[in-house]
Structure formats: structure tokens, C-alpha cells
Design a protein around this motif. Sequence first.
Motif, mmCIF file in Angstrom:
data_model
loop_
_atom_site.group_PDB
_atom_site.id
_atom_site.type_symbol
_atom_site.label_atom_id
_atom_site.label_comp_id
_atom_site.label_asym_id
_atom_site.label_seq_id
_atom_site.Cartn_x
_atom_site.Cartn_y
_atom_site.Cartn_z
ATOM 1 N N SER A 250 -18.378 97.494 42.640
ATOM 2 C CA SER A 250 -19.325 96.860 41.732
ATOM 3 C C SER A 250 -18.968 95.394 41.524
ATOM 4 O O SER A 250 -17.812 94.991 41.658
ATOM 5 N N TYR A 251 -19.940 94.580 41.156
ATOM 6 C CA TYR A 251 -19.756 93.140 41.034
ATOM 7 C C TYR A 251 -20.923 92.551 40.243
ATOM 8 O O TYR A 251 -21.924 93.227 39.944
ATOM 9 N N SER A 252 -20.801 91.281 39.924
ATOM 10 C CA SER A 252 -21.891 90.495 39.359
ATOM 11 C C SER A 252 -22.077 89.256 40.227
ATOM 12 O O SER A 252 -21.233 88.943 41.078
ATOM 13 N N PHE A 253 -23.181 88.568 40.023
ATOM 14 C CA PHE A 253 -23.340 87.292 40.714
ATOM 15 C C PHE A 253 -24.199 86.348 39.885
ATOM 16 O O PHE A 253 -25.085 86.759 39.140
ATOM 17 N N VAL A 254 -23.859 85.064 39.998
ATOM 18 C CA VAL A 254 -24.670 84.002 39.417
ATOM 19 C C VAL A 254 -25.674 83.569 40.476
ATOM 20 O O VAL A 254 -25.293 83.265 41.604
ATOM 21 N N TRP A 255 -26.945 83.576 40.122
ATOM 22 C CA TRP A 255 -27.966 83.047 41.020
ATOM 23 C C TRP A 255 -28.527 81.765 40.403
ATOM 24 O O TRP A 255 -28.681 81.645 39.197
ATOM 25 N N ALA A 256 -28.786 80.799 41.255
ATOM 26 C CA ALA A 256 -29.312 79.524 40.787
ATOM 27 C C ALA A 256 -30.226 78.952 41.850
ATOM 28 O O ALA A 256 -29.957 79.068 43.052
ATOM 29 N N MET A 257 -31.314 78.341 41.394
ATOM 30 C CA MET A 257 -32.312 77.790 42.305
ATOM 31 C C MET A 257 -32.713 76.389 41.880
ATOM 32 O O MET A 257 -32.584 76.017 40.717
ATOM 33 N N ALA A 258 -33.241 75.629 42.831
ATOM 34 C CA ALA A 258 -33.829 74.326 42.548
ATOM 35 C C ALA A 258 -34.819 74.027 43.660
ATOM 36 O O ALA A 258 -34.623 74.429 44.804
ATOM 37 N N GLY A 259 -35.883 73.315 43.297
ATOM 38 C CA GLY A 259 -36.865 72.971 44.314
ATOM 39 C C GLY A 259 -38.230 72.705 43.743
ATOM 40 O O GLY A 259 -38.382 72.047 42.713
ATOM 41 N N GLU A 260 -39.248 73.268 44.380
ATOM 42 C CA GLU A 260 -40.639 72.924 44.110
ATOM 43 C C GLU A 260 -41.145 73.425 42.766
ATOM 44 O O GLU A 260 -41.924 72.757 42.099
ATOM 45 N N ASN A 261 -40.736 74.628 42.369
ATOM 46 C CA ASN A 261 -41.225 75.173 41.104
ATOM 47 C C ASN A 261 -40.144 76.023 40.455
ATOM 48 O O ASN A 261 -39.056 76.205 40.996
ATOM 49 N N GLN A 262 -40.447 76.578 39.272
ATOM 50 C CA GLN A 262 -39.485 77.391 38.530
ATOM 51 C C GLN A 262 -39.969 78.823 38.339
ATOM 52 O O GLN A 262 -39.414 79.549 37.521
ATOM 53 N N SER A 263 -40.964 79.241 39.090
ATOM 54 C CA SER A 263 -41.522 80.585 38.948
ATOM 55 C C SER A 263 -40.603 81.602 39.619
ATOM 56 O O SER A 263 -40.519 81.656 40.855
ATOM 57 N N PHE A 264 -39.939 82.421 38.829
ATOM 58 C CA PHE A 264 -38.974 83.374 39.371
ATOM 59 C C PHE A 264 -39.633 84.331 40.366
ATOM 60 O O PHE A 264 -39.029 84.719 41.366
ATOM 61 N N ASP A 265 -40.867 84.727 40.093
ATOM 62 C CA ASP A 265 -41.533 85.729 40.926
ATOM 63 C C ASP A 265 -42.259 85.136 42.125
ATOM 64 O O ASP A 265 -42.912 85.859 42.876
ATOM 65 N N ASP A 266 -42.146 83.822 42.341
ATOM 66 C CA ASP A 266 -42.740 83.203 43.517
ATOM 67 C C ASP A 266 -41.817 83.435 44.710
ATOM 68 O O ASP A 266 -40.930 82.634 44.999
ATOM 69 N N MET A 267 -42.015 84.562 45.360
ATOM 70 C CA MET A 267 -41.161 84.931 46.497
ATOM 71 C C MET A 267 -41.971 85.738 47.497
ATOM 72 O O MET A 267 -43.004 86.319 47.172
ATOM 73 N N ASP A 268 -41.488 85.759 48.723
ATOM 74 C CA ASP A 268 -42.128 86.506 49.802
ATOM 75 C C ASP A 268 -41.170 87.593 50.252
ATOM 76 O O ASP A 268 -40.153 87.320 50.891
ATOM 77 N N GLY A 269 -41.505 88.833 49.897
ATOM 78 C CA GLY A 269 -40.624 89.956 50.203
ATOM 79 C C GLY A 269 -40.788 90.470 51.621
ATOM 80 O O GLY A 269 -41.850 90.337 52.230
ATOM 81 N N PHE A 270 -39.714 91.064 52.135
ATOM 82 C CA PHE A 270 -39.718 91.628 53.481
ATOM 83 C C PHE A 270 -39.100 93.020 53.437
ATOM 84 O O PHE A 270 -37.897 93.168 53.194
ATOM 85 N N PRO A 271 -39.899 94.059 53.652
ATOM 86 C CA PRO A 271 -39.336 95.416 53.675
ATOM 87 C C PRO A 271 -38.236 95.515 54.720
ATOM 88 O O PRO A 271 -38.293 94.872 55.798
ATOM 89 N N ILE A 272 -37.227 96.322 54.429
ATOM 90 C CA ILE A 272 -36.101 96.469 55.362
ATOM 91 C C ILE A 272 -36.570 96.975 56.717
ATOM 92 O O ILE A 272 -35.965 96.674 57.754
ATOM 93 N N THR A 273 -37.670 97.722 56.740
ATOM 94 C CA THR A 273 -38.196 98.251 58.007
ATOM 95 C C THR A 273 -38.741 97.156 58.902
ATOM 96 O O THR A 273 -38.901 97.367 60.109
ATOM 97 N N ASP A 274 -39.028 95.973 58.331
ATOM 98 C CA ASP A 274 -39.566 94.854 59.118
ATOM 99 C C ASP A 274 -38.489 93.853 59.507
ATOM 100 O O ASP A 274 -38.763 92.904 60.245
ATOM 101 N N MET A 275 -37.259 94.055 59.020
ATOM 102 C CA MET A 275 -36.204 93.088 59.297
ATOM 103 C C MET A 275 -35.455 93.455 60.579
ATOM 104 O O MET A 275 -35.426 94.607 60.992
ATOM 105 N N ARG A 276 -34.869 92.442 61.179
ATOM 106 C CA ARG A 276 -34.141 92.634 62.437
ATOM 107 C C ARG A 276 -32.757 91.982 62.342
ATOM 108 O O ARG A 276 -32.570 91.016 61.629
#
Length: 276
Positions: A250-276
Amino acid sequence: MEQRYATSPEQIPGMDTAELRRRYLVPGLFVDDEANAVYTHHDRVVLLGAKPVTGPVALPTFPEIRSEYFLEHREAGVVNVGGSGTVTVDGTTYDLAHGSCLYLGRGARDVTFASADATSPARFYVVSAPAHTAYPTTLVEAGHGTVRELGDALTSNRRTLNQYIHENGVRSCQVVMGVTTLHPGSMWNTMPAHTHDRRMEAYLYFDLPDDARVVHLLGRPDETRHLVVGNEEAIISPSWSVHSGVGTASYSFVWAMAGENQSFDDMDGFPITDMR
């Protein structure tokens, strides 16, 4: 201050393990009585670690940012991943327990880090980005802010996400920051993995046992690579790269972002079945 220049997804196929680690892994941020920094040209973010032991450590400026003082043209988020400590900002002292977060606004001139107990020193992780607006310095204690429960024990990614600096919380110009803690028995930190072309992201893994590791995925979804990451090591994740990991404990992590906007949910998900 070490400089890391920006990379493109076309470079990933030609990188061996040593090159991947040189480009994206940031080890050794926390050195006794020092402030160590890495400047990444992905959104001009600075990652910095300060570990005061025998005395306070001041936030320095660096020739690479061409400023009279560090926050002259920047803002920063600070998370304490060690023992209790304080951050003094222009004469005002803030107490930061383990996991607490402090936002430092543009224009804060004198910043000093200190530990409450030298036998259990604080370790302050700082993420900074350029800022064009000044917001007030604000403290958020560990476990506060906006709390989101995500994932499921059945998929080994049950986790508590604490949003500290974000569009609906502590205001900032562009830094977004928080802490995620995995529940007992869960090891995946983000699944499905995602990208967000509008923002870079950095992870700092902490509270990971010394004999444990996180296997961190990176790269384009159809051309993934991995890094084996130890406690209190950071990852630079370009906007085009997925970022997800699974730990051996078990662990924790600090996540931090910077860039065009601050919308946390502005992301493009990829199902594991589509990853290579």
C-alpha cells in the motif's frame, strides 16, 4: 536545478530503460538540509524537495528561472510527506502535519521550511508553475479539502482522493494538486488509465515501504512502457502520456497538474483492453 527538456511520443519506441528513467523519473529530491529542484519544460513545471534536519531550509531562487526570488512570477503547492513541520511565508508560520498541503501564491518572497523534530524530519514536496495572477497563501490540513472515494475493492483500486488545490477548492492560477491514498488490499492507483492533452501531471509516490515498489505505466496507450519506482520518487508525465501504477504494498501519492485548464475530470480514458 536540473533541467529536463520536453519529449514527444515518437521518442518512446527508441528509449531503453536507462533513457526512460533519465527522462521521466525524479529520484533523490529529499537530501538533508537542502532544497533540490528539477525544471521540466513540460508546461515549465518545477519539482522541488526540501528536507530540513539541523535547521531551516530557505526556498532559493535559481538562475534558470531568471527571477529575483522563486515566486516572483510563479505559484506553488507544497505537501509534507515526512514528519511534522512548518512553512514560514513572509513572517507567517503554517503548521503542516504529514499529508497536509499549503498553497503559495505569486509574490510570496521569503519562504522557509523547518522540521518540528530533527529525529523525524519533515519532507516538503513542492510543485510550481508560472502564474499570472496572485492568490492568497492557503493551508489545507490532511484529509480535508474535497474528498472523493473512487474505485472498487473488486478491481483492487479502492482509493480516497483528496483534492486540495483545484477549481472548486483552494484557488490558483494553474496548479492543481492533491493526495490519493490506496485502501488496504488495493494496489492500482488509476485504472482505467488516461491522458489529458491539456495538462502535464507529476506523481510523487510516498508512504511506500523501503522494500516495496510501484510499477508505473507511461507512454502512449498503444505504446506503453513502465518504470519501477521507489518511495519518495517522482514521475514526470507529459500531457500525451498515460499515468497509472500498481504497487507491491500500500502507498499514497501526490498528484499535481499544470497547463491549459483546471478541470479535474477533463481526461481521455483508455480501457485496459485497448492498451498495448
